[in-house]
Write a protein that holds these residues in place. Structure first.
Motif, short mmCIF file in Angstrom:
data_model
loop_
_atom_site.label_atom_id
_atom_site.label_comp_id
_atom_site.label_asym_id
_atom_site.label_seq_id
_atom_site.Cartn_x
_atom_site.Cartn_y
_atom_site.Cartn_z
N LEU A 219 0.82 -1.20 0.00
CA LEU A 219 0.00 0.00 0.00
C LEU A 219 0.86 1.26 0.00
O LEU A 219 0.53 2.25 -0.66
CB LEU A 219 -0.93 -0.01 1.21
N ARG A 220 1.97 1.23 0.74
CA ARG A 220 2.84 2.40 0.76
C ARG A 220 3.53 2.61 -0.58
O ARG A 220 3.91 3.73 -0.92
CB ARG A 220 3.88 2.26 1.88
N ALA A 221 3.68 1.52 -1.33
CA ALA A 221 4.26 1.63 -2.66
C ALA A 221 3.22 1.99 -3.71
O ALA A 221 3.55 2.09 -4.91
CB ALA A 221 4.96 0.32 -3.04
N GLY A 222 1.97 2.15 -3.30
CA GLY A 222 0.91 2.50 -4.23
C GLY A 222 0.32 1.33 -4.97
O GLY A 222 -0.42 1.51 -5.94
N ARG A 223 0.62 0.09 -4.53
CA ARG A 223 0.09 -1.11 -5.17
C ARG A 223 -1.19 -1.52 -4.45
O ARG A 223 -1.15 -2.03 -3.34
CB ARG A 223 1.10 -2.25 -5.10
N THR A 224 -2.30 -1.27 -5.09
CA THR A 224 -3.59 -1.57 -4.44
C THR A 224 -4.36 -2.66 -5.17
O THR A 224 -5.58 -2.70 -5.13
CB THR A 224 -4.44 -0.29 -4.37
N LEU A 229 -3.52 -7.94 -2.40
CA LEU A 229 -3.85 -7.58 -1.02
C LEU A 229 -4.77 -8.60 -0.36
O LEU A 229 -4.60 -8.93 0.83
CB LEU A 229 -4.51 -6.20 -0.98
N LEU A 230 -5.76 -9.10 -1.10
CA LEU A 230 -6.73 -10.02 -0.50
C LEU A 230 -6.08 -11.31 0.00
O LEU A 230 -6.37 -11.73 1.14
CB LEU A 230 -7.84 -10.32 -1.51
N ARG A 261 -2.76 9.32 4.19
CA ARG A 261 -2.57 10.42 3.26
C ARG A 261 -2.19 9.90 1.87
O ARG A 261 -1.44 8.94 1.73
CB ARG A 261 -1.48 11.37 3.77
N GLY A 262 -2.73 10.57 0.84
CA GLY A 262 -2.45 10.19 -0.52
C GLY A 262 -1.05 10.60 -0.95
O GLY A 262 -0.43 11.49 -0.37
N ARG A 263 -0.54 9.96 -2.00
CA ARG A 263 0.80 10.27 -2.51
C ARG A 263 0.82 11.62 -3.22
O ARG A 263 1.81 12.32 -3.21
CB ARG A 263 1.25 9.16 -3.46
N ALA A 264 -0.29 11.99 -3.86
CA ALA A 264 -0.39 13.28 -4.54
C ALA A 264 -1.26 14.21 -3.73
O ALA A 264 -2.19 13.78 -3.05
CB ALA A 264 -0.96 13.09 -5.94
N GLY A 265 -0.95 15.51 -3.79
CA GLY A 265 -1.70 16.47 -3.00
C GLY A 265 -3.17 16.51 -3.37
O GLY A 265 -3.52 16.58 -4.54
N GLY A 266 -4.03 16.47 -2.36
CA GLY A 266 -5.47 16.57 -2.58
C GLY A 266 -6.13 15.27 -2.98
O GLY A 266 -7.37 15.21 -3.05
N PRO A 268 -7.41 11.37 -2.45
CA PRO A 268 -7.75 10.52 -1.30
C PRO A 268 -6.66 9.49 -1.05
O PRO A 268 -6.09 8.93 -2.00
CB PRO A 268 -9.06 9.85 -1.74
N GLY A 269 -6.37 9.25 0.22
CA GLY A 269 -5.37 8.27 0.57
C GLY A 269 -5.91 6.85 0.50
O GLY A 269 -7.11 6.62 0.33
N PRO A 270 -5.02 5.85 0.64
CA PRO A 270 -5.46 4.46 0.59
C PRO A 270 -6.52 4.12 1.64
O PRO A 270 -7.44 3.34 1.36
CB PRO A 270 -4.17 3.67 0.83
#
Length: 438
Positions: A219-224, A229-230, A261-266, A268-270
């Protein structure tokens, strides 16, 4: 000439939240209200079925083992056990996400704002536990170990009642109800993990760290990707289940490691994206199905005198109806006295008392704690279930009576909108939030 001393503005309790928090609250209320209605429907169907001549078919369904012979993989569970251990893990995963969000980006990130719901949650759990223990302290058959049953508040059930009375209570008070319930869930998780873990196996618990850590790193690497994950979530659940800790704790741990917090400003985070995806599944499927299998209490052939005279029944009902109201209302009043804070100008103590009565609606976690305390299917567990249903119904009825009167007051005073709607709109560029949106 010396200027007059500047008057310090008194701290306000239950002031309206910020605009983003108000929108988040509105979304939660919509989902949880529908989920509460489905929860009530599932419980009503189960209760009705269990008290018909076809009650044996309900019991056979609840005790059915869909995957027999799967002991090594922890798959040899009955349908009712799957609902309590498996589906409720989804519910607690959403709780974990909600807790993480509140602690990082919500009201609980500010210690001054976090004090009130935290103290209220502690008081709302401590007083019912003391009442139950006082009634059951001298009884036999292990009844005192059920002290935690009346400590839990079911927020979905409470919000369903709030929706049914069509309350126009200001947004700040309803935000307090949700935040208090979040803290209540946190303490319930601690109680389950600490007091209701009988046989702890350290190796599977340590092994659960591996899939949980991999879950967090992805998730921290942006892999969703769900296909990655399941399986990790299921593996973590299996290890926690094998350790002896209640498997629902796995859901909380997975929720805690999700970044907010999301990786890009504004953006939504994971945590927000996963909560948006899983909350409807939790409120619309997991909790109602659990309620269906947990609330099927058969009262046929039960001696009412024996049921109502059982200290377990009396302790749970008194804890929910009296203890929760006294604990929530009393602790909030003490915070106001100690800090010299004042209620927000749109509120009265009668509003708070109605919400405190709502806190006595214990269902999902209370039924789970009853099974953990007394053993699923035992006479004490059946009495505990009946007591949770009775205590919740009494609390709901009393809360509805109080809040309906407050609802009428707010209707007369604001022409059909909560008093906070106009003030909230003024704070946010004239945008008025209709009460039905929150």
């Amino acid at each position: 000439m010396t200027p007059p001393p500047r008057r310090t503005r008194a701290r306000r309790l239950f002031a309206s939240s910020s605009w983003p928090e108000a929108r988040y609250l509105a979304a939660v209320l919509r989902t949880e209200t529908v989920g509460g209605a489905l929860l009530l429907a599932g419980a009503a169907i189960a209760l009705g079925w269990a008290n018909t001549p076809w009650s044996d078919s309900y019991l056979r369904l609840a005790r059915h083992v869909p995957w027999p012979g799967g002991h090594a993989l922890h798959l040899d569970l009955t349908l009712s056990a799957w609902a309590a251990d498996g589906l409720l893990a989804i519910f607690f995963f959403v709780v974990g996400l909600e807790l993480k969000r509140e602690l990082v980006a919500g009201d609980l990130r500010n210690p001054r704002q976090a004090v009130l719901p935290m103290v209220a949650a502690v008081g709302g759990m401590l007083v019912p536990a003391l009442i139950y223990t006082g009634i059951n302290l001298s009884t036999a058959r292990g009844a005192p170990q059920g002290w935690a049953v009346p400590t839990a508040t079911d927020i979905a059930f409470a919000l369903a009642v709030l929706a049914l009375v069509n309350s126009h209570l200001p947004q700040g008070l309803r935000a307090f109800l949700l935040t208090m319930a979040v803290m209540d869930d946190l303490f319930a998780i601690v109680i389950i993990a600490v007091f209701y873990t009988e046989h702890l196996s350290p190796l599977p618990l340590l092994a659960a760290v591996v899939p949980i850590a991999a879950f967090a790193l992805l998730l921290r690497a942006g892999r969703t990707h769900w296909w990655a994950l399941l399986p990790l979530g299921l593996l973590a659940w299996a290890f926690v289940h094998a350790s002896g800790v209640h498997a629902t704790v796995a859901g909380v741990l997975l929720g805690f490691v999700v970044p907010v917090r999301g990786r890009a400003g504004g953006q939504p985070g994971p945590a927000e994206r996963l909560e948006h995806r899983w909350r409807p599944i939790s409120a619309g499927v997991a909790v109602p199905v659990f309620a269906f299998f947990a609330a099927g209490v058969s009262l046929r052939g039960v001696d009412p005198g024996r049921l109502l005279g059982d200290p377990v029944t009396l302790g749970i009902v008194a804890g929910l109806v009296l203890g929760k109201a006294a604990g929530l209302f009393g602790s909030t009043y003490l915070v106001a006295r100690w800090t010299r804070a004042e209620l927000d100008e749109d509120l009265s103590w009668a509003d708070l008392f109605g919400v405190a009565l709502l806190g006595g609606i214990g269902f999902t976690v209370a039924l789970l704690l009853g099974g953990l305390a007394f053993g699923v299917g035992t006479e004490q567990d059946e009495h505990a279930k009946a007591a949770v249903l009775l205590g919740s119904a009494l609390s709901a009825g009393l809360a509805a009576a109080v809040l309906r009167r407050r609802n009428a007051t707010y209707r007369r005073g604001s022409g059909g909108l909560g008093r906070d709607a106009g003030a909230e709109g003024a704070r946010h560029g004239g945008r008025v939030v209709p009460d039905h949106a929150t």
